[in-house]
Design an enzyme around this catalytic site. Structure first.
Site, PDB file in Angstrom:
ATOM      1  N   THR A  64       0.954  -2.826  -2.052  1.00 45.70           N
ATOM      2  CA  THR A  64       0.639  -3.797  -3.099  1.00 45.70           C
ATOM      3  C   THR A  64      -0.233  -3.201  -4.193  1.00 45.70           C
ATOM      4  O   THR A  64      -0.112  -3.556  -5.358  1.00 45.70           O
ATOM      5  CB  THR A  64      -0.061  -5.017  -2.460  1.00 45.70           C
ATOM      6  OG1 THR A  64       0.811  -5.546  -1.469  1.00 45.70           O
ATOM      7  CG2 THR A  64      -0.368  -6.088  -3.476  1.00 45.70           C
ATOM      8  N   THR A  67      -1.677  -2.162   2.843  1.00 45.82           N
ATOM      9  CA  THR A  67      -2.767  -2.476   3.780  1.00 45.82           C
ATOM     10  C   THR A  67      -2.275  -2.683   5.211  1.00 45.82           C
ATOM     11  O   THR A  67      -3.021  -2.458   6.159  1.00 45.82           O
ATOM     12  CB  THR A  67      -3.519  -3.745   3.338  1.00 45.82           C
ATOM     13  OG1 THR A  67      -2.587  -4.815   3.232  1.00 45.82           O
ATOM     14  CG2 THR A  67      -4.238  -3.530   2.033  1.00 45.82           C
ATOM     15  N   ASP A  68      -1.015  -3.105   5.370  1.00 44.14           N
ATOM     16  CA  ASP A  68      -0.555  -3.500   6.713  1.00 44.14           C
ATOM     17  C   ASP A  68      -0.729  -2.394   7.754  1.00 44.14           C
ATOM     18  O   ASP A  68      -1.114  -2.641   8.886  1.00 44.14           O
ATOM     19  CB  ASP A  68       0.926  -3.905   6.676  1.00 44.14           C
ATOM     20  CG  ASP A  68       1.163  -5.127   5.811  1.00 44.14           C
ATOM     21  OD1 ASP A  68       0.174  -5.730   5.358  1.00 44.14           O
ATOM     22  OD2 ASP A  68       2.339  -5.487   5.585  1.00 44.14           O
ATOM     23  N   LYS A  71      -6.917  -3.846  10.210  1.00 47.59           N
ATOM     24  CA  LYS A  71      -6.611  -5.019   9.384  1.00 47.59           C
ATOM     25  C   LYS A  71      -6.667  -6.234  10.297  1.00 47.59           C
ATOM     26  O   LYS A  71      -5.980  -6.274  11.316  1.00 47.59           O
ATOM     27  CB  LYS A  71      -5.227  -4.864   8.750  1.00 47.59           C
ATOM     28  CG  LYS A  71      -4.894  -6.021   7.815  1.00 47.59           C
ATOM     29  CD  LYS A  71      -3.618  -5.799   7.033  1.00 47.59           C
ATOM     30  CE  LYS A  71      -3.392  -6.977   6.110  1.00 47.59           C
ATOM     31  NZ  LYS A  71      -2.266  -6.834   5.205  1.00 47.59           N
TER      32      LYS A  71
HETATM   33  N1  ASP Z   1       3.173  -5.243   2.807  1.00 46.30           N
HETATM   34  C1  ASP Z   1       2.229  -4.511   2.021  1.00 46.30           C
HETATM   35  C2  ASP Z   1       2.077  -3.132   2.609  1.00 46.30           C
HETATM   36  O1  ASP Z   1       1.434  -2.946   3.595  1.00 46.30           O
HETATM   37  C3  ASP Z   1       0.938  -5.233   1.970  1.00 46.30           C
HETATM   38  C4  ASP Z   1      -0.142  -4.575   1.173  1.00 46.30           C
HETATM   39  O2  ASP Z   1       0.001  -3.570   0.528  1.00 46.30           O
HETATM   40  O3  ASP Z   1      -1.242  -5.133   1.190  1.00 46.30           O
HETATM   41  O4  ASP Z   1       2.645  -2.237   2.063  1.00 46.30           O
END
Ligand code: ASP
Length: 460
Positions: free
Chosen positions: A106, A182-183, A261
């Protein structure tokens, strides 16, 4: 309203025309499913002509079925410009040189109104165009390694990222920022903590929970904090730099092997588990919360070890688990299994025969705890003792995901199970600690009076 569009080839367009509103109108929509306020977005390639896509004021997009619409009223109209202005990043010889390696997620995303999806987009010019403060901190060079959402990160990308980090360190950068979804950021942070050793500079992972087209986006602030840490901090470790409290006051620097996370949508989602974070960072300063970290050095003596055995799995134990789960891993040639067990590290008796088979086949089996906080202790109950006799090795207070990547890394280096055990149980990057501080656990709870008092004390 159903009647009104019948016969039209493009009912959505017909409804817009009838109500005298356009794409980019900020509207109030009265529908049989309730009232909605938001901006009408251009139709995406995949959307059908029976829906109008509305960007609600809270940032979420919804598709409204045309036949449910009773009336649309325009509040205002403003054509949105979603192209991020590109500006060349300025160079100042007095400032530290920082490299940003992009992998996607993201943080590198913006909404693509053609496809309607959040897509990874990344260029140095775009970054500077959207977060000009970065130029006050350092000279930033960027390189897009990948443009993927983080669930698509795996050994291939981890190895290439570790190699890129090694190259950049040898070239002389003051530190490396890694933009990442983040995932899966905590998996990547953990494996990089093992693959990149003895780094003389900070390696700071950063992401964002909300994309930069949303008013509540954490992308810019996280990036500023991460770049500041990379350029100025003396912590030469693999860190995760993410949003602190919702007050937007500071970011938190977590050790790469002790972070996770913990919330699917809050910006304040990353937590240090089994410990307290290493430091706080705001626009002005970096405030260490402890002193037991590896310091920045001038040499370039980094060691890159990208060993990785792909045939390793995590098994999350649940009551009534059958031995066939373990059997199928054995039959599929897995060489390592990390179990996330109950309580102090347990599984049920029906699984024992499969564990015995795994032991006989020379498969490395390690136990971690589902509670996340605390240690595996396999001497307390009979179950623990029995499991150890079946060859299951307690992995101290290593987080399950960390034990998973470390086991893959260890098995990538050797077939000798005694050597694997030695690697697994020797702390390399803070993944096993001697004790867990009780105040860390309280911070994790948050919101209770003694936590607030504790936080006030460290912020002073
Ligand atoms: N689905 C995204 C990822 O992990 C979520 C994010 O970037 O926060 O790539």
């Amino acid at each position: 309203m159903e009647e009104a569009y019948k016969g039209y080839r493009d009912p959505a367009l017909a409804v817009l025309k009838e109500n005298k509103v356009r794409v980019w109108s900020d509207v109030e929509m009265d529908t049989s499913r309730g009232n909605f306020k938001g901006i009408i977005l251009p139709r995406s390639e995949t959307a059908d002509e029976r829906h109008i896509v509305l960007k609600l004021h809270n940032g979420y997009n919804i598709g409204v079925a045309v036949h449910t619409i009773r009336q649309i009223r325009e509040i205002s109209y403003k054509k949105a410009e979603y192209k991020i202005p590109e500006k060349e990043f300025p160079y100042d010889p007095k400032k530290p040189n920082v490299k940003l390696l992009g992998t996607g997620g993201t943080i590198a995303s913006r909404l693509d109104y053609r496809t309607g999806a959040v897509i990874p987009a990344f260029s140095p010019g775009e970054l500077y165009g959207s977060v000009p403060e970065l130029a006050d901190i350092c000279n930033l060079e960027t390189e897009k390694l990948y443009g993927v959402f983080s669930e698509n990160m795996g050994p291939e990308q981890w190895i290439a990222t570790a190699e890129a980090i090694g190259r950049e360190i040898e070239k002389g950068v003051q530190g490396i920022v890694i933009g990442h979804g983040t995932d899966v950021m905590h998996h990547t942070a953990a494996i990089l903590s093992f693959m990149v050793q003895n780094s003389p500079v900070p390696i700071v992972m950063v992401g964002s929970q909300r994309s930069s087209d949303r008013p509540s986006s954490d992308a810019a602030l996280n990036l500023i904090h991460a770049v500041k840490t990379t350029a100025e901090s003396d912590i030469a470790e693999t860190l995760v730099c993410m949003f602190g409290p919702t007050s937007d006051q500071y970011g938190i620097l977590h050790r790469g092997t002790r972070v996770r996370k913990m919330h699917s949508s809050y910006r304040s989602t990353f937590r240090t588990i089994g410990d307290i974070p290493l430091a706080l960072v705001d626009r002005e300063k970096i405030t260490p919360l402890r002193s037991d970290y590896k310091r920045r050095r001038d040499d370039r003596d980094v060691i890159i070890n990208t060993a990785f055995e792909e045939k390793v799995s995590i098994v999350y134990y649940y009551p009534n688990m059958k031995p066939d789960i373990i059997d199928s891993l054995i039959d599929n040639g897995y060489r390592g299994i990390v179990i996330a067990g109950t309580g102090l590290g347990h599984v049920n008796k029906p699984v024992y025969p499969a564990l015995k088979r795994a032991q006989e086949k020379g498969i490395a089996v390690y136990m971690t705890v589902q509670t996340l906080w605390g240690y595996v202790q396999m001497y307390v109950y009979e179950t623990g003792r029995e499991l150890q006799q079946l060859g299951v090795v307690p992995a101290a207070n290593m987080l399950p995901e960390v034990a998973y990547v470390k086991l893959a890394w260890a098995l990538g280096q050797t077939d000798d199970l005694a050597r694997v055990k030695e690697i697994m149980l020797t702390p390399i990057a803070g993944e096993i600690t001697e004790r867990e501080p009780y105040n860390g656990y309280l911070i994790y709870q948050g919101g209770i009076p003694e936590v607030e008092a504790f936080l006030r004390k460290i912020k002073r």
